[in-house]
Design a protein around this motif. Structure first.
Motif, short mmCIF file in Angstrom:
data_model
loop_
_atom_site.label_atom_id
_atom_site.label_comp_id
_atom_site.label_asym_id
_atom_site.label_seq_id
_atom_site.Cartn_x
_atom_site.Cartn_y
_atom_site.Cartn_z
N PRO A 114 0.92 -1.09 -0.11
CA PRO A 114 0.14 -0.04 -0.16
C PRO A 114 0.86 1.34 0.03
N LEU A 115 1.81 1.36 0.94
CA LEU A 115 2.78 2.64 1.11
C LEU A 115 3.55 2.75 -0.35
N ALA A 116 4.10 1.42 -0.73
CA ALA A 116 5.01 1.59 -1.75
C ALA A 116 4.24 2.01 -3.09
N ILE A 117 3.24 1.47 -3.47
CA ILE A 117 2.42 1.98 -4.37
C ILE A 117 2.08 3.30 -4.48
N SER A 118 1.68 3.76 -3.09
CA SER A 118 0.93 5.19 -2.99
C SER A 118 2.01 5.92 -3.34
N LYS A 119 3.45 5.70 -2.89
CA LYS A 119 4.81 6.46 -3.04
C LYS A 119 5.07 6.57 -4.59
N PHE A 120 4.90 5.46 -5.29
CA PHE A 120 4.92 5.30 -6.72
C PHE A 120 4.25 6.26 -7.47
N VAL A 121 2.89 5.89 -7.26
CA VAL A 121 1.80 6.80 -8.12
C VAL A 121 1.85 8.12 -7.92
N SER A 122 2.29 8.58 -6.74
CA SER A 122 2.18 10.04 -6.17
C SER A 122 3.43 10.58 -6.97
N LYS A 123 4.59 9.84 -6.89
CA LYS A 123 5.61 10.44 -7.69
C LYS A 123 5.57 10.70 -9.13
N TYR A 128 0.01 10.14 -15.23
CA TYR A 128 -1.02 9.44 -14.73
C TYR A 128 -0.97 7.85 -15.42
N ASN A 129 -0.52 7.70 -16.54
CA ASN A 129 -0.50 6.52 -17.17
C ASN A 129 0.23 5.35 -16.59
N THR A 130 1.31 5.78 -16.13
CA THR A 130 2.69 4.65 -15.32
C THR A 130 1.80 4.13 -14.18
N GLY A 131 1.41 5.19 -13.42
CA GLY A 131 0.69 4.66 -12.10
C GLY A 131 -0.48 3.65 -12.43
N SER A 136 11.30 -2.37 -14.79
CA SER A 136 11.86 -0.95 -14.20
C SER A 136 10.70 -0.54 -12.94
N MET A 137 9.46 -0.74 -13.55
CA MET A 137 8.53 -0.48 -12.46
C MET A 137 8.60 -1.25 -11.15
N TYR A 138 8.63 -2.71 -11.29
CA TYR A 138 8.68 -3.34 -9.94
C TYR A 138 10.02 -3.25 -9.27
N LYS A 139 11.02 -2.82 -10.18
CA LYS A 139 12.30 -2.71 -9.46
C LYS A 139 12.36 -1.57 -8.58
N GLU A 140 11.69 -0.32 -8.78
CA GLU A 140 11.30 0.60 -8.23
C GLU A 140 10.62 0.48 -7.05
N LEU A 141 9.54 -0.31 -7.14
CA LEU A 141 8.57 -0.40 -6.14
C LEU A 141 8.95 -1.28 -5.10
N ALA A 181 12.08 -1.51 -4.30
CA ALA A 181 13.27 -0.45 -3.40
C ALA A 181 12.10 0.19 -2.39
N TYR A 182 10.92 0.64 -2.79
CA TYR A 182 10.20 1.43 -1.62
C TYR A 182 9.58 0.35 -0.57
N ALA A 183 9.31 -0.69 -1.12
CA ALA A 183 8.44 -1.48 -0.20
C ALA A 183 9.23 -2.39 0.76
N LEU A 184 10.36 -2.84 0.43
CA LEU A 184 11.20 -3.92 1.31
C LEU A 184 11.44 -3.41 2.60
#
Length: 545
Positions: free
Chosen positions: A62-71, A78-81, A241-246, A248-251
């Protein structure tokens, strides 16, 4: 999105989280009255591995997706999120189903690792397998909810998460209390079946939370689609690339959130087995485990929730100060965070320890008060360790040094794993308590050091504050002990009402003593004066002159 709207949303989400935790505490009292301490132990046997697998299946999503989408929203993309959202639903549906199968199929292997299934006392092998399998079904639904919640939060919309959390908890609790009452009190069924169906409440509650989220989704689907179509930028990131970034936020978020469940999981696999192999009666061992990991543990989480709720609001500002390299403000914010934790948690932990028997007797009755009061007396101070680790980990997140929180957790868990069995043999049930202290002490050593080094924080002032707060708590404890002893002399026969009266008088006296000392020295005003102006003695005096 304006700052005021974001702050309001964060406040709503914080309030919902606290409400959810309070509900999660309150239901345990009637639930324990229905199923008893051995029923609570059985509930923990199912719920602890479920909690760990759920965290691994969702990985702080939840927090990782929210950080990714918000960025990416801030970049006009809006499409990448939305691509992450759609793929996340698919991937977490699969990971949730795999986690469900893993827990469901491993239940027969887990049961003998928890208790001696050849002993007919206490919870049976069949009851444990049934309970684990019933709770495992929730793993199919909960990860999907985490994706939807994170996506909404990426829009700075906290309402869907807040409402779904409260509804999920309410539905779960109503189901748990209703089904256990019907099975035990109306149908005269056994506790094992009642607890098994109670853990199924996690799935029923998840359906309630998901229904809320889907309602929000269908209401907002069109406006979200319009924003996607009007996107000014499309980074066209690959899924890799998306999930690598996600990740990194989530772990870091996931591992720190796993601290308590992993500590309890270690106890689950060592506590009963070690005690019974050293001559302890299985039923007594299970009762001690239920108190340690369930009923007493729930009480200890109260001061932790209050302290962290007040201090955690400072974490976003710590992030901002660190990013802007404003060292003076950063020092003040960290100092204030530590002060709030210490000011609230030390007296609460001391009070719980001194009033352990009245607290346990008032909340859970007299049936197991000797065991419950005994464990709570020694376990209550862990509230301070829980609070400090949660907040120091959050501060490290704020200064982009979250890897040290992960290292600290790993070191603490290693310490817990190495000492639990040895201390259980040496000290009996208290061994589990003190191995938890050692684990958290090791973790805090690392997080406190990392904050000192990377935030250049000097602890001299905090040490002075700790001594002063501890002194006030000691004086408070003397007053509470005096009332406790006096009430024991006054009451000839033990009763739940008598325990409740002792608790009210003792807690009231303790609060008056501590707050009087804190107010007279203006400690309360310096720590909480910005939030509660009535506590700020100096400003009040200046305003009257």
């Amino acid at each position: 999105m304006s700052d005021s709207k974001l702050m309001r949303g964060t406040a709503i989400l914080t309030a919902a989280t606290i409400a959810s935790k309070i509900l999660g505490l309150i239901y345990i009292f009637p639930f324990t009255a229905i199923v008893g301490q051995t029923g609570i132990a059985l509930y923990q046997y199912g719920y602890l591995p479920y909690t760990v697998l759920l965290s691994l299946a969702t990985l702080g999503v939840p927090l990782a997706i929210s950080k990714f989408v918000s960025k990416y929203h801030a970049l006009g993309d809006y499409n990448t999120g939305h691509r992450l959202f759609k793929s996340g639903l698919f991937i977490l549906s699969i990971s949730g189903f795999i986690a469900f199968l893993l827990l469901f199929l491993s239940a027969p292997k887990l049961a003998p690792m928890v208790v001696d299934t050849s002993d007919l006392q206490g919870n049976s092998y069949e009851d444990i397998v049934f309970t684990i399998r019933m709770v495992s079904v929730a793993l199919i639904v909960v990860p999907i909810m985490s994706v939807i919640r994170g996506y909404f939060q990426g829009f700075q919309s906290m309402g869907p998460t807040a409402v779904s959390q409260v509804v999920e908890q309410l539905v779960r609790i109503i189901f748990i209390l209703s089904i256990t009452f019907v099975i035990v009190e109306v149908m005269n069924g056994n506790t094992g079946k009642a607890v098994g169906f109670a853990t199924f409440g996690a799935f029923v509650g998840a359906l309630g939370g998901l229904a809320v989220l889907l309602t929000y989704w269908f209401k907002r689907k069109q406006s979200i689609q319009e924003q996607i179509e009007l996107s000014k930028v499309d980074h066209k990131l690959s899924f890799k690339s998306m999930y690598k970034e996600l990740v990194a936020y989530a772990l870091p978020l996931s591992f720190v959130g796993l601290a308590l469940p992993l500590y309890q999981l270690i106890d689950m696999f060592t506590f009963n087995k070690t005690l019974t192999s050293n001559g302890w009666d299985k039923l007594v061992a299970e009762t001690y485990f239920a108190v340690f990991s369930g009923t007493a543990h729930k009480v200890i989480l109260i001061p932790m929730a209050l302290a962290t709720a007040l201090s955690i609001t400072l974490i976003p500002t710590i992030t901002k100060s660190f990013t802007n390299q404003d060292k003076g403000i950063l020092q003040k914010q960290i100092t204030q965070t530590f002060q709030i934790i210490l000011f609230l948690t030390i007296p609460a932990a001391v009070g719980l320890s001194v009033l352990s028997y009245p607290v346990f007797g008032s909340l859970y009755g007299l049936a197991d008060i000797e065991i419950g009061g005994f464990i709570l007396r020694y376990y209550a101070p862990i509230a301070l360790f829980f609070s400090l680790f949660a907040v120091t980990a959050a501060i490290l997140q704020g200064i982009n040094k979250q890897k040290y929180a992960v290292i600290a957790l790993a070191v603490g868990l290693t310490m817990k794993l190495m000492t639990t069995k040895w201390l259980l043999v040496l000290m009996g049930p208290l061994g589990g308590v003190f191995s938890t202290y050692l684990g958290y002490f090791a973790s805090l050593g690392i997080t406190v050091w990392a904050i000192g080094k990377y935030a250049e924080f000097n602890y001299r002032f905090i040490l002075k504050r700790t001594i002063l707060i501890s002194l006030f708590s000691f004086v408070m404890a003397i007053g509470v002990i005096t009332i406790n002893v006096g009430m024991k002399e006054f009451m000839t026969e033990p009763s739940r009402f008598g325990q409740f009266a002792t608790l009210i008088l003792g807690a009231g006296a303790g609060l008056i003593i501590y707050m009087f000392l804190s107010y007279r020295t203006n400690l309360a005003g310096q720590v909480l004066g910005n939030r509660f102006r009535i506590l700020n003695k100096n400003k009040k005096m200046n305003g009257s002159t």
